[in-house]
Design a protein around this motif. Structure first.
Motif, PDB file in Angstrom:
ATOM      1  N   LEU A 112     -12.885   6.692  12.951  1.00  0.00           N
ATOM      2  CA  LEU A 112     -11.989   7.119  11.871  1.00  0.00           C
ATOM      3  C   LEU A 112     -11.236   5.959  11.244  1.00  0.00           C
ATOM      4  CD1 LEU A 112     -10.321  10.470  12.977  1.00  0.00           C
ATOM      5  CD2 LEU A 112     -11.744  10.076  10.989  1.00  0.00           C
ATOM      6  N   MET A 113     -11.344   4.755  11.802  1.00  0.00           N
ATOM      7  CA  MET A 113     -10.553   3.641  11.263  1.00  0.00           C
ATOM      8  C   MET A 113     -11.268   2.936  10.116  1.00  0.00           C
ATOM      9  SD  MET A 113     -11.037   3.790  14.676  1.00  0.00           S
ATOM     10  CE  MET A 113     -11.770   2.299  15.303  1.00  0.00           C
ATOM     11  N   THR A 114     -12.572   3.142   9.988  1.00  0.00           N
ATOM     12  CA  THR A 114     -13.281   2.401   8.954  1.00  0.00           C
ATOM     13  C   THR A 114     -13.270   3.202   7.654  1.00  0.00           C
ATOM     14  OG1 THR A 114     -15.434   3.369   9.263  1.00  0.00           O
ATOM     15  CG2 THR A 114     -14.835   1.573  10.732  1.00  0.00           C
ATOM     16  N   ASN A 115     -13.668   2.562   6.584  1.00  0.00           N
ATOM     17  CA  ASN A 115     -13.721   3.264   5.302  1.00  0.00           C
ATOM     18  C   ASN A 115     -15.117   3.176   4.714  1.00  0.00           C
ATOM     19  OD1 ASN A 115     -13.888   0.649   4.674  1.00  0.00           O
ATOM     20  ND2 ASN A 115     -12.008   0.510   3.493  1.00  0.00           N
ATOM     21  N   ILE A 129      -4.341   8.502   8.343  1.00  0.00           N
ATOM     22  CA  ILE A 129      -5.005   7.282   8.817  1.00  0.00           C
ATOM     23  C   ILE A 129      -5.138   6.338   7.635  1.00  0.00           C
ATOM     24  CG2 ILE A 129      -7.120   6.314   9.826  1.00  0.00           C
ATOM     25  CD1 ILE A 129      -7.690   9.379  10.563  1.00  0.00           C
ATOM     26  N   PHE A 141      -2.374  14.865   9.934  1.00  0.00           N
ATOM     27  CA  PHE A 141      -2.532  13.486  10.387  1.00  0.00           C
ATOM     28  C   PHE A 141      -2.872  12.558   9.234  1.00  0.00           C
ATOM     29  CE2 PHE A 141      -3.272  16.281  13.888  1.00  0.00           C
ATOM     30  CZ  PHE A 141      -2.543  15.693  14.904  1.00  0.00           C
ATOM     31  N   TYR A 177      -9.944   2.786  -2.363  1.00  0.00           N
ATOM     32  CA  TYR A 177      -9.531   1.786  -3.340  1.00  0.00           C
ATOM     33  C   TYR A 177     -10.516   0.621  -3.337  1.00  0.00           C
ATOM     34  CZ  TYR A 177      -4.930   4.041  -2.786  1.00  0.00           C
ATOM     35  OH  TYR A 177      -3.900   4.938  -2.717  1.00  0.00           O
ATOM     36  N   SER A 187      -7.144   3.162   6.508  1.00  0.00           N
ATOM     37  CA  SER A 187      -8.240   2.292   6.901  1.00  0.00           C
ATOM     38  C   SER A 187      -8.044   0.918   6.294  1.00  0.00           C
ATOM     39  CB  SER A 187      -9.568   2.867   6.422  1.00  0.00           C
ATOM     40  OG  SER A 187      -9.741   4.144   6.974  1.00  0.00           O
ATOM     41  N   GLY A 188      -8.377  -0.087   7.090  1.00  0.00           N
ATOM     42  CA  GLY A 188      -8.153  -1.459   6.652  1.00  0.00           C
ATOM     43  C   GLY A 188      -9.240  -1.971   5.742  1.00  0.00           C
ATOM     44  N   PHE A 221      -9.780  -0.473   0.736  1.00  0.00           N
ATOM     45  CA  PHE A 221      -9.205   0.283   1.855  1.00  0.00           C
ATOM     46  C   PHE A 221      -9.153   1.749   1.462  1.00  0.00           C
ATOM     47  CE2 PHE A 221      -6.134  -1.930  -0.798  1.00  0.00           C
ATOM     48  CZ  PHE A 221      -5.330  -0.897  -1.254  1.00  0.00           C
ATOM     49  N   SER A 222      -8.673   2.591   2.374  1.00  0.00           N
ATOM     50  CA  SER A 222      -8.554   4.011   2.036  1.00  0.00           C
ATOM     51  C   SER A 222      -7.386   4.651   2.765  1.00  0.00           C
ATOM     52  CB  SER A 222      -9.849   4.749   2.380  1.00  0.00           C
ATOM     53  OG  SER A 222      -9.948   4.963   3.774  1.00  0.00           O
ATOM     54  N   ASP A 223      -6.866   5.722   2.158  1.00  0.00           N
ATOM     55  CA  ASP A 223      -5.861   6.587   2.799  1.00  0.00           C
ATOM     56  C   ASP A 223      -6.564   7.876   3.174  1.00  0.00           C
ATOM     57  OD1 ASP A 223      -3.847   4.763   2.027  1.00  0.00           O
ATOM     58  OD2 ASP A 223      -3.636   5.757   0.084  1.00  0.00           O
ATOM     59  N   LYS A 224      -6.435   8.280   4.453  1.00  0.00           N
ATOM     60  CA  LYS A 224      -7.084   9.511   4.924  1.00  0.00           C
ATOM     61  C   LYS A 224      -6.009  10.498   5.378  1.00  0.00           C
ATOM     62  CE  LYS A 224     -11.378   8.066   7.278  1.00  0.00           C
ATOM     63  NZ  LYS A 224     -11.396   6.620   7.405  1.00  0.00           N
ATOM     64  N   TYR A 225      -6.219  11.771   5.044  1.00  0.00           N
ATOM     65  CA  TYR A 225      -5.361  12.840   5.550  1.00  0.00           C
ATOM     66  C   TYR A 225      -6.246  13.834   6.272  1.00  0.00           C
ATOM     67  CZ  TYR A 225      -1.881  10.779   2.527  1.00  0.00           C
ATOM     68  OH  TYR A 225      -1.009   9.892   1.945  1.00  0.00           O
ATOM     69  N   LEU A 226      -5.852  14.204   7.479  1.00  0.00           N
ATOM     70  CA  LEU A 226      -6.718  15.006   8.336  1.00  0.00           C
ATOM     71  C   LEU A 226      -5.985  16.253   8.825  1.00  0.00           C
ATOM     72  CD1 LEU A 226      -8.840  13.364  11.109  1.00  0.00           C
ATOM     73  CD2 LEU A 226      -7.442  15.335  11.656  1.00  0.00           C
ATOM     74  N   ARG A 227      -6.653  17.390   8.758  1.00  0.00           N
ATOM     75  CA  ARG A 227      -6.061  18.613   9.316  1.00  0.00           C
ATOM     76  C   ARG A 227      -7.163  19.568   9.722  1.00  0.00           C
ATOM     77  NH1 ARG A 227      -6.227  22.703   5.416  1.00  0.00           N
ATOM     78  NH2 ARG A 227      -7.162  21.836   3.550  1.00  0.00           N
ATOM     79  N   GLU A 270      -9.627  11.955   1.427  1.00  0.00           N
ATOM     80  CA  GLU A 270      -9.593  10.490   1.476  1.00  0.00           C
ATOM     81  C   GLU A 270      -9.590   9.909   0.068  1.00  0.00           C
ATOM     82  OE1 GLU A 270     -12.512   8.911   4.150  1.00  0.00           O
ATOM     83  OE2 GLU A 270     -11.577   6.938   4.182  1.00  0.00           O
ATOM     84  N   LEU A 271      -8.743   8.902  -0.113  1.00  0.00           N
ATOM     85  CA  LEU A 271      -8.688   8.186  -1.390  1.00  0.00           C
ATOM     86  C   LEU A 271      -9.081   6.740  -1.118  1.00  0.00           C
ATOM     87  CD1 LEU A 271      -7.941   8.205  -4.403  1.00  0.00           C
ATOM     88  CD2 LEU A 271      -5.561   7.802  -3.753  1.00  0.00           C
ATOM     89  N   ARG A 287       0.837  -1.204   0.000  1.00  0.00           N
ATOM     90  CA  ARG A 287       0.000   0.000   0.000  1.00  0.00           C
ATOM     91  C   ARG A 287       0.865   1.245   0.000  1.00  0.00           C
ATOM     92  NH1 ARG A 287      -5.121  -0.068   3.922  1.00  0.00           N
ATOM     93  NH2 ARG A 287      -5.116   2.095   3.214  1.00  0.00           N
TER      94      ARG A 287
END
Lengths: 234, 234
Positions: B77-80, A229, A227, B206, A231-232, B172-178, B203-204, A67
């Motif tokens: 925040l861990m789920t997608n 994160i 930040f 997949y 996600s799985g 899954f996903s990639d998250k960026y937070l600010r 968030e991206l 990933r």
């Protein structure tokens, strides 16, 4: 460390060291079993862990893939080990504002599951990244579990001290995150104009055996905190 | 769904339905193997997944225990899978602001890995929780992977449509937070005073086979959005 965690760490390190990009296919299950000289059960557990951590993804009938890695300078929100490791390419420093032993108030005692009369360390620090204020951090540690802290220790990474010196086995944490308008005292410490936004993270840390030992509030400077994160698949 | 995921889901549901509290000991490994009638490997994988998701913790030589459940109304925040499930006890509604098919700009095309000439759906929505503005949401979906959307569909949970109607396997996903100061146009949509704080999540997403298909930005109203993260043992 358990065998499967060790194998997971070795695979993760190999991916990072080789800077493998998103979508790169890893060797097959059988090749990895031979390479790391472990049982199928151990390797499957290691891969499940890496998948849940967002390091790899597995496509049935197709293979195991890498990933995307997080952007440099971003703080991972899924881990419970503080941000020292995430910002290892940046200059981190700490200013201690307060350190004392006290009786917890009712809320702190309840969250930390303190027995009546049990004392806690209260600490307050400002953390800097590349000489900018990153955050204000306030923590309560149960003295029963963290028997000794001093100014020198808390000027560095407390988590390194807990795991390497006290040999504390850190388990997991619950984090609560929200944004709000900063209070005036907070803007002063964060070196921001009045009524600036702040990112508040409340976190309760547990030992590996499930005992709460650290209740923290961290208030981040929005200009210097980003930040990440992953996600799985579940 | 894979066998171990099915078992993990059943155990998670049992914990939630019985409202088991933090520290409650679950039956032993062998008892769970008998109860769910699965192999040891399957059960171990299910437990590893539940551990990584923050539902349980395992203490070597001692047992399997329940972790604290998240506070009601907090968004995980861990789920997608969007927040529809997290806020199931609240009244959710959606106002569609924009929906069109367009050619992506260079940045969107790069993030979504679009082929030259590939089109995307652009959608913009306001989401409400209990009649308060929760967030503004802007998304680009690859038309190749999400061939059809209309106003009715995007007035509800898009993720339910993707998984149940299009049978898309979300990976899954990639998250960026600010956090930042909101722009004036954003404060209007969020019904907040000028220069209020905002929480931005990019968030991206997949597919399960690792193809990016949805690039989103969500801007949350700080008065109505609280988040929860459970960090695992790794």
């Amino acid at each position: 460390m358990l065998k499967y965690q060790e194998v997971a760490d070795r695979i993760e390190l190999a991916i990072k060291n080789k800077k493998l990009s998103q979508g790169t296919r890893l060797p097959s299950l059988n090749e990895l079993i031979l390479k790391y000289d472990v049982s199928k059960t151990t390797l499957v557990k290691a891969l499940t862990t890496l998948e849940d951590k967002g390091i790899i993804y597995q496509v049935q009938g197709s293979g195991i893939f890498v990933r995307r890695q997080k952007r440099d300078g971003y703080i991972a929100l899924m881990t419970n080990m503080g941000f020292t490791k995430d910002l290892e390419n940046n200059k981190l420093s700490t200013k201690v504002i307060d350190l004392r032993i006290e009786m917890p108030n009712a809320e702190v005692a309840r969250e930390l599951n303190c027995a009546p009369g049990e004392e806690v360390y209260f600490i307050k620090r400002i953390r800097y990244v590349d000489n900018n204020v990153l955050c204000i951090e306030q923590s309560y540690f149960r003295k029963k579990i963290v028997p000794y802290l001093n100014k020198e220790i808390i000027s560095e990474s407390i988590f390194n001290y807990l795991t390497e010196v006290l040999k504390l086995k850190i388990g997991f944490s619950d984090k609560y995150l929200r944004t709000d308008i900063l209070k005036e005292a907070e803007t002063k410490l964060l070196e921001l104009p009045k009524k600036s936004p702040g990112l508040y993270i409340d976190e309760l840390f547990y030992t590996a055996s499930g005992e709460p030992f650290d209740l923290s509030q961290t208030i981040y400077n929005y200009k210097h905190a980003n930040f990440f994160i992953q996600s799985g698949q579940k």
